[in-house]
Design a protein around this motif. Structure first.
Motif, PDB file in Angstrom:
ATOM      1  N   SER A 130      41.841 102.180 -23.067  1.00 33.66           N
ATOM      2  CA  SER A 130      40.490 102.971 -23.233  1.00 33.66           C
ATOM      3  C   SER A 130      40.506 104.387 -22.750  1.00 33.66           C
ATOM      4  O   SER A 130      41.700 105.033 -22.143  1.00 33.66           O
ATOM      5  CB  SER A 130      39.466 102.340 -22.216  1.00 33.66           C
ATOM      6  N   SER A 132      38.615 108.327 -21.626  1.00 37.05           N
ATOM      7  CA  SER A 132      37.177 109.166 -21.246  1.00 37.05           C
ATOM      8  C   SER A 132      37.016 109.978 -22.779  1.00 37.05           C
ATOM      9  O   SER A 132      37.612 110.702 -23.224  1.00 37.05           O
ATOM     10  CB  SER A 132      37.898 110.207 -20.174  1.00 37.05           C
ATOM     11  N   GLN A 134      34.856 112.383 -22.844  1.00 36.56           N
ATOM     12  CA  GLN A 134      34.580 113.705 -22.802  1.00 36.56           C
ATOM     13  C   GLN A 134      35.972 114.481 -22.709  1.00 36.56           C
ATOM     14  O   GLN A 134      36.023 115.823 -23.100  1.00 36.56           O
ATOM     15  CB  GLN A 134      33.820 113.961 -21.522  1.00 36.56           C
ATOM     16  N   ASP A 135      37.212 113.935 -22.189  1.00 38.37           N
ATOM     17  CA  ASP A 135      38.253 114.435 -22.153  1.00 38.37           C
ATOM     18  C   ASP A 135      39.203 114.430 -23.380  1.00 38.37           C
ATOM     19  O   ASP A 135      40.185 114.892 -23.364  1.00 38.37           O
ATOM     20  CB  ASP A 135      39.024 113.885 -20.937  1.00 38.37           C
ATOM     21  N   THR A 233      27.869 102.576 -20.126  1.00 37.37           N
ATOM     22  CA  THR A 233      29.032 103.573 -19.451  1.00 37.37           C
ATOM     23  C   THR A 233      30.181 103.558 -20.425  1.00 37.37           C
ATOM     24  O   THR A 233      31.267 104.252 -20.408  1.00 37.37           O
ATOM     25  CB  THR A 233      29.386 102.817 -18.381  1.00 37.37           C
ATOM     26  N   GLY A 234      30.008 102.920 -21.755  1.00 37.59           N
ATOM     27  CA  GLY A 234      31.208 102.882 -22.730  1.00 37.59           C
ATOM     28  C   GLY A 234      30.758 101.843 -23.832  1.00 37.59           C
ATOM     29  O   GLY A 234      29.813 101.261 -23.932  1.00 37.59           O
ATOM     30  N   ARG A 264      30.540 111.891 -27.622  1.00 37.35           N
ATOM     31  CA  ARG A 264      30.552 112.951 -26.919  1.00 37.35           C
ATOM     32  C   ARG A 264      29.587 113.818 -26.688  1.00 37.35           C
ATOM     33  O   ARG A 264      28.742 114.043 -25.467  1.00 37.35           O
ATOM     34  CB  ARG A 264      31.922 114.023 -27.339  1.00 37.35           C
ATOM     35  N   GLY A 267      27.089 112.291 -24.271  1.00 39.83           N
ATOM     36  CA  GLY A 267      27.509 112.070 -23.108  1.00 39.83           C
ATOM     37  C   GLY A 267      28.100 110.849 -22.804  1.00 39.83           C
ATOM     38  O   GLY A 267      27.993 110.377 -21.574  1.00 39.83           O
ATOM     39  N   VAL A 268      28.504 109.974 -23.704  1.00 36.90           N
ATOM     40  CA  VAL A 268      28.949 108.680 -23.411  1.00 36.90           C
ATOM     41  C   VAL A 268      30.327 108.884 -22.660  1.00 36.90           C
ATOM     42  O   VAL A 268      31.215 109.468 -22.948  1.00 36.90           O
ATOM     43  CB  VAL A 268      29.155 107.896 -24.738  1.00 36.90           C
ATOM     44  N   PRO A 269      30.428 107.955 -21.419  1.00 35.59           N
ATOM     45  CA  PRO A 269      31.776 108.345 -20.512  1.00 35.59           C
ATOM     46  C   PRO A 269      33.003 107.724 -21.030  1.00 35.59           C
ATOM     47  O   PRO A 269      33.879 108.460 -21.149  1.00 35.59           O
ATOM     48  CB  PRO A 269      31.330 107.542 -19.240  1.00 35.59           C
ATOM     49  N   ARG A 270      33.014 106.474 -21.654  1.00 39.63           N
ATOM     50  CA  ARG A 270      34.277 105.787 -22.121  1.00 39.63           C
ATOM     51  C   ARG A 270      34.125 105.180 -23.374  1.00 39.63           C
ATOM     52  O   ARG A 270      33.117 104.764 -23.987  1.00 39.63           O
ATOM     53  CB  ARG A 270      34.839 104.917 -21.104  1.00 39.63           C
TER      54      ARG A 270
END
Length: 350
Positions: A130, A132, A134-135, A233-234, A264, A267-270
């Motif tokens: 998995s 991030s 956003q990154d 959260t994902g 992205r 704003g979805v985290p994972r």
């Protein structure tokens, strides 16, 4: 934060009076999933043949009964869906209710540790990948293939659309699925438990991205959500399918990258790529060395049953975080354990 003594006493009393045999409704399971379904495979509880043990107040265990050999077993294929302080109580209640062995697969370390305290043998079973959202980027020498895939849209006039299942030609979708299965090692049935068989219809909170060339559908990816405290959260990339030998190489990676960009923006985290079974099995305390060595042998030589190594290689290209998942068992012989895992996941067919 650890629960205070009064909370622990309340939890024990509440569990004693919980209606364990009452069936959980779909809405109750959804509510519990929203609060405690933090594992990327939590949504896999929603698939045919699954039964549930628990209560609407304290969470549930998802399991699949297998009845075909020597009394059968119950296969539990993800973490119990419950608050952390209820985990041991829920496992104890579930195990006390069983009249035959229970095999746990696809569980995270906290569940494996709780089962080890109950005398279960625990082995590594594979790696979940998995990262991030956003990154995430496609820079770096190890992501050359992903950068190539990112440019396929302009080169081959591809487009990716997120659509409801009802907006796509159902016959085209099913035809892609059938052609995809025919080129896989496991051709007799859909895999299950450690994945979720595809449902070509609209489902609660799932996401579907389809790749077209002109008006022709070439492939698609279905994403299942996971949650913490009522929020997504994902997403787990559960079903990835395309027409074999049609369309450019990397089409599914292109579809994945387009979905990542959409996540992205939201704003979805994972994003989870799911588990690579038998990948990087290492020795751990209290394990079965024989089972580990057998798993390592299957990883290297079992491509006729399942594409263990190619699947892992594809997931590693995204350079995500690697997290070990585990299996736990007791009171089972190795043949019965292996049959349970392979029959339960569909590798041996139905």
């Amino acid at each position: 934060m650890q629960p205070v003594l009064s909370d622990m006493l309340y939890a024990e009393s509440a569990f004693d009076s919980a209606p364990w045999e009452a069936p959980l409704s779909v809405s109750e399971r959804r509510h519990l999933l929203l609060q405690y379904g933090a594992q990327s495979s939590a949504y896999f509880s929603f698939q045919p043949g699954v039964q549930f043990f628990g209560s609407a107040q304290h969470g549930f265990v998802s399991y699949c009964p297998l009845d075909r050999w020597k009394g059968g077993v119950d296969v539990i294929f993800n973490n119990p869906v419950c608050a952390e302080q209820n985990l041991t109580w829920l496992l104890n209640r579930f195990l006390a209710s069983r009249e035959r062995p229970a095999v746990f697969v696809g569980i995270e370390s906290k569940v494996a540790e709780a089962l080890a305290q109950q005398g279960y043998v625990v082995n590594e079973m594979g790696v979940e990948f998995s990262f991030s959202v956003q990154d995430f980027c496609v820079r770096g020498k190890h992501k050359k293939q992903l950068r190539h895939a990112a440019n396929l849209g302009a080169r081959y006039e591809l487009r990716v659309e997120e659509l409801h299942a009802s907006q796509v030609n159902a016959e085209e979708v099913e035809a892609i699925s059938q052609r995809w299965l025919k080129q896989k090692a496991v051709k007799r049935s859909e895999l299950r438990l450690l994945t979720r068989p595809p449902q070509h219809r609209d489902e609660w909170l799932t996401r579907r991205f389809y790749c077209f060339q002109g008006e022709r559908l070439l492939g698609y990816i279905y994403f299942d959500p996971y949650f913490t405290q009522g929020a997504v959260t994902g997403y787990c990339a559960n079903i990835l399918r395309c027409l074999p030998s049609i369309g450019p190489a990397g089409l599914l990676d292109y579809t994945m990258l387009q979905a990542i960009e959409q996540f992205r923006r939201e704003g979805v985290p994972r994003l989870s790529l799911g588990i690579a079974p038998l990948h990087d099995l290492q020795e751990i305390a209290g394990e079965s060395p024989l089972l580990r060595r057998l798993g390592q042998w299957l990883y290297r030589n079992g491509s006729g049953l399942y594409a263990f190594a190619p699947l892992a290689y594809h997931k590693t290209r995204y350079r995500g975080e690697e997290r070990k998942w585990y299996l736990a068992y007791k009171d089972l012989s190795p043949p019965r354990l292996l049959w349970s895992l392979m029959a339960g996941t569909g590798v041996l067919g139905r």
